[in-house]
Design an enzyme around this catalytic site. Structure first.
Site, PDB file in Angstrom:
ATOM      1  N   CYS A  32      12.531  25.409  44.192  1.00  0.00           N
ATOM      2  CA  CYS A  32      12.853  26.777  44.764  1.00  0.00           C
ATOM      3  C   CYS A  32      14.369  26.669  45.386  1.00  0.00           C
ATOM      4  O   CYS A  32      14.576  25.772  46.301  1.00  0.00           O
ATOM      5  CB  CYS A  32      11.878  27.373  45.862  1.00  0.00           C
ATOM      6  SG  CYS A  32      12.871  28.825  46.690  1.00  0.00           S
ATOM      7  N   HIS A  79       8.539  29.230  52.291  1.00  0.00           N
ATOM      8  CA  HIS A  79       8.430  29.899  50.864  1.00  0.00           C
ATOM      9  C   HIS A  79       7.651  30.861  50.608  1.00  0.00           C
ATOM     10  O   HIS A  79       7.848  31.865  49.798  1.00  0.00           O
ATOM     11  CB  HIS A  79       8.123  28.620  49.759  1.00  0.00           C
ATOM     12  CG  HIS A  79       8.410  28.998  48.428  1.00  0.00           C
ATOM     13  ND1 HIS A  79       9.396  28.880  47.684  1.00  0.00           N
ATOM     14  CD2 HIS A  79       7.359  29.410  47.805  1.00  0.00           C
ATOM     15  CE1 HIS A  79       9.241  29.521  46.675  1.00  0.00           C
ATOM     16  NE2 HIS A  79       8.009  29.668  46.200  1.00  0.00           N
ATOM     17  N   ASN A 119      14.598  43.355  46.477  1.00  0.00           N
ATOM     18  CA  ASN A 119      13.720  43.757  45.431  1.00  0.00           C
ATOM     19  C   ASN A 119      12.616  42.848  45.696  1.00  0.00           C
ATOM     20  O   ASN A 119      12.652  41.685  45.842  1.00  0.00           O
ATOM     21  CB  ASN A 119      14.383  43.111  44.044  1.00  0.00           C
ATOM     22  CG  ASN A 119      15.488  44.029  43.636  1.00  0.00           C
ATOM     23  OD1 ASN A 119      15.542  45.331  44.211  1.00  0.00           O
ATOM     24  ND2 ASN A 119      16.676  43.424  43.267  1.00  0.00           N
ATOM     25  N   HIS A 130      10.622  33.446  46.996  1.00  0.00           N
ATOM     26  CA  HIS A 130      10.982  33.060  48.183  1.00  0.00           C
ATOM     27  C   HIS A 130      11.384  34.358  49.124  1.00  0.00           C
ATOM     28  O   HIS A 130      12.448  35.151  48.613  1.00  0.00           O
ATOM     29  CB  HIS A 130      12.062  32.218  48.378  1.00  0.00           C
ATOM     30  CG  HIS A 130      12.024  31.381  49.625  1.00  0.00           C
ATOM     31  ND1 HIS A 130      11.939  30.080  49.797  1.00  0.00           N
ATOM     32  CD2 HIS A 130      12.602  31.902  50.897  1.00  0.00           C
ATOM     33  CE1 HIS A 130      12.202  29.675  51.159  1.00  0.00           C
ATOM     34  NE2 HIS A 130      12.446  30.828  51.742  1.00  0.00           N
ATOM     35  N   HIS A 132      13.466  36.942  50.538  1.00  0.00           N
ATOM     36  CA  HIS A 132      14.903  37.243  50.501  1.00  0.00           C
ATOM     37  C   HIS A 132      15.179  38.446  50.480  1.00  0.00           C
ATOM     38  O   HIS A 132      14.252  39.314  49.610  1.00  0.00           O
ATOM     39  CB  HIS A 132      15.586  36.113  49.894  1.00  0.00           C
ATOM     40  CG  HIS A 132      15.910  36.460  48.335  1.00  0.00           C
ATOM     41  ND1 HIS A 132      14.390  36.363  47.528  1.00  0.00           N
ATOM     42  CD2 HIS A 132      16.512  37.073  47.425  1.00  0.00           C
ATOM     43  CE1 HIS A 132      14.815  36.676  46.285  1.00  0.00           C
ATOM     44  NE2 HIS A 132      15.875  37.081  46.113  1.00  0.00           N
ATOM     45  N   GLN A 134      19.107  41.081  49.681  1.00  0.00           N
ATOM     46  CA  GLN A 134      20.475  41.026  49.078  1.00  0.00           C
ATOM     47  C   GLN A 134      21.451  41.970  49.556  1.00  0.00           C
ATOM     48  O   GLN A 134      20.926  43.077  50.309  1.00  0.00           O
ATOM     49  CB  GLN A 134      20.699  41.323  47.542  1.00  0.00           C
ATOM     50  CG  GLN A 134      19.743  40.101  46.617  1.00  0.00           C
ATOM     51  CD  GLN A 134      19.952  40.416  45.331  1.00  0.00           C
ATOM     52  OE1 GLN A 134      20.817  40.164  44.730  1.00  0.00           O
ATOM     53  NE2 GLN A 134      18.633  40.838  44.601  1.00  0.00           N
TER      54      GLN A 134
HETATM   55 ZN   LIG Z   1      11.309  28.950  48.439  1.00  0.00          ZN
END
Ligand SMILES: [Zn+2]
Ligand SMILES: [Zn+2]
Ligand SMILES: [Zn+2]
Length: 306
Positions: A32, A79, A119, A130, A132, A134
């Site tokens: 990852c 993660h 998204n 993972h 996250h 943007q």
């Molecule tokens: Zn990750």
């Protein structure tokens, strides 16, 4: 560099980011790129053994200086997890990160509109699991923001202020409320379980918010996302869109009202809402669940989501 072309028939920009075809696609757990770089392990995008929240330039940007920006915001080094599962302090810290990025990107001459988004889920094309989000710094004001400016003009003032008042008066589509934020399914939602969270006070952006408002925003966001996951007892895919005032253009205006829109593509636990003939070719969404019914189910799920 990506290339910008103007689509005359639609009156809107289209961005070609050809290099994005090579971007990392659902790597296995051991590779990852958003994990910390562990001692002795493979290098990741993040050259740190440990971190809380990290922001960096997207390696496969749709926009880059001197024509905009594209950044990745990693919420946690864990993660396996999600925005909804972050410790409340971390979710609150994320609001401050967003605010700092809005200020810094918004101050740039080549950024007219700072768009923070997430998204989530393979259903909408996520390439990394993972947790996250943007941030895009658009070198122009994007069409959705232009539509919201038109709504302001049509309603004779701030559209979200008007809509928040209407939703609170109607009451039938409300999802949650605290001292700073109200959540509701919009009267004419386009997606089956679309939801909006809006600041109760007229706050043009995160920069206008008091610290307590940021805390209450993070708390409302987490409650909603946990409710989504409880709705079908599965991780709910969604697009989360943070709408704020444009950072370019008309200085001194009061335009823009911080709100966060969620578009989950599921209509049942397994069935996706597809954008098909009417939505794509005519721009008319056809729904099969009324917003009041969706709100009732989502409200109940939020109660269960904790
Ligand atoms: Zn990750
Ligand atoms: Zn407003
Ligand atoms: Zn909006």
């Amino acid at each position: 560099m990506s290339e910008l072309r103007f689509n005359e028939l639609r009156g809107e920009e289209v961005v070609y980011a050809i290099h994005r075809q090579d971007r990392t696609f659902l790597p296995d757990r051991a590779h990852c790129p958003l994990d910390p770089t562990r001692p002795g392990g493979p290098p990741t995008e993040i050259p740190l053994e440990s971190f809380e929240i990290v922001v960096f330039d997207n390696r496969f940007p749709a926009f880059e200086s001197p024509r905009g920006a594209a950044e990745v915001v990693v919420y946690t080094e864990q993660h396996d997890g999600s925005f909804g599962g972050l410790a409340p302090e971390r979710a609150e810290a994320l609001m401050w990160v967003w605010r700092q990025r809005y200020a810094e990107l918004g101050a740039r001459d080549d950024v007219e509109y700072v768009y923070i988004f997430e998204n989530r889920g393979v259903e909408i094309g996520v390439t990394l699991h993972h947790p996250h989000g943007q941030i895009y710094g658009y070198p122009f004001i994007p069409p959705v923001a232009v539509l919201e400016q038109a709504a302001d003009a049509r309603l004779g003032g701030c559209a979200p202020c008007t809509l928040v008042a209407r939703e609170r008066a109607a009451g039938t589509r409300l999802l949650l409320e605290n001292d700073a934020v109200v959540g509701y399914v919009p009267e004419a939602a386009r997606w089956p379980f679309e939801a909006h969270l809006a600041m109760l006070a007229h706050r043009r952006s995160l920069l206008d918010c008091e610290p307590e408002e940021l805390r209450l925003l993070s708390s409302a966001l987490q409650r909603l996302v946990r409710g989504y996951d409880a709705l079908f007892a599965r991780a709910m895919p969604y697009v989360m869109a943070v709408h704020q005032a444009p950072t370019g253009g008309r200085p001194g205006t009061q335009e823009g009202h911080l709100h966060v829109e969620f578009y989950p593509p599921l209509r049942t636990a397994e069935k996706l809402k597809f954008l098909a003939g009417s939505e794509q070719g005519a721009g008319v969404f056809i729904g099969d669940v009324l917003p009041e019914e969706a709100a009732g189910r989502l409200r109940e799920a939020i109660g269960r989501g904790g």
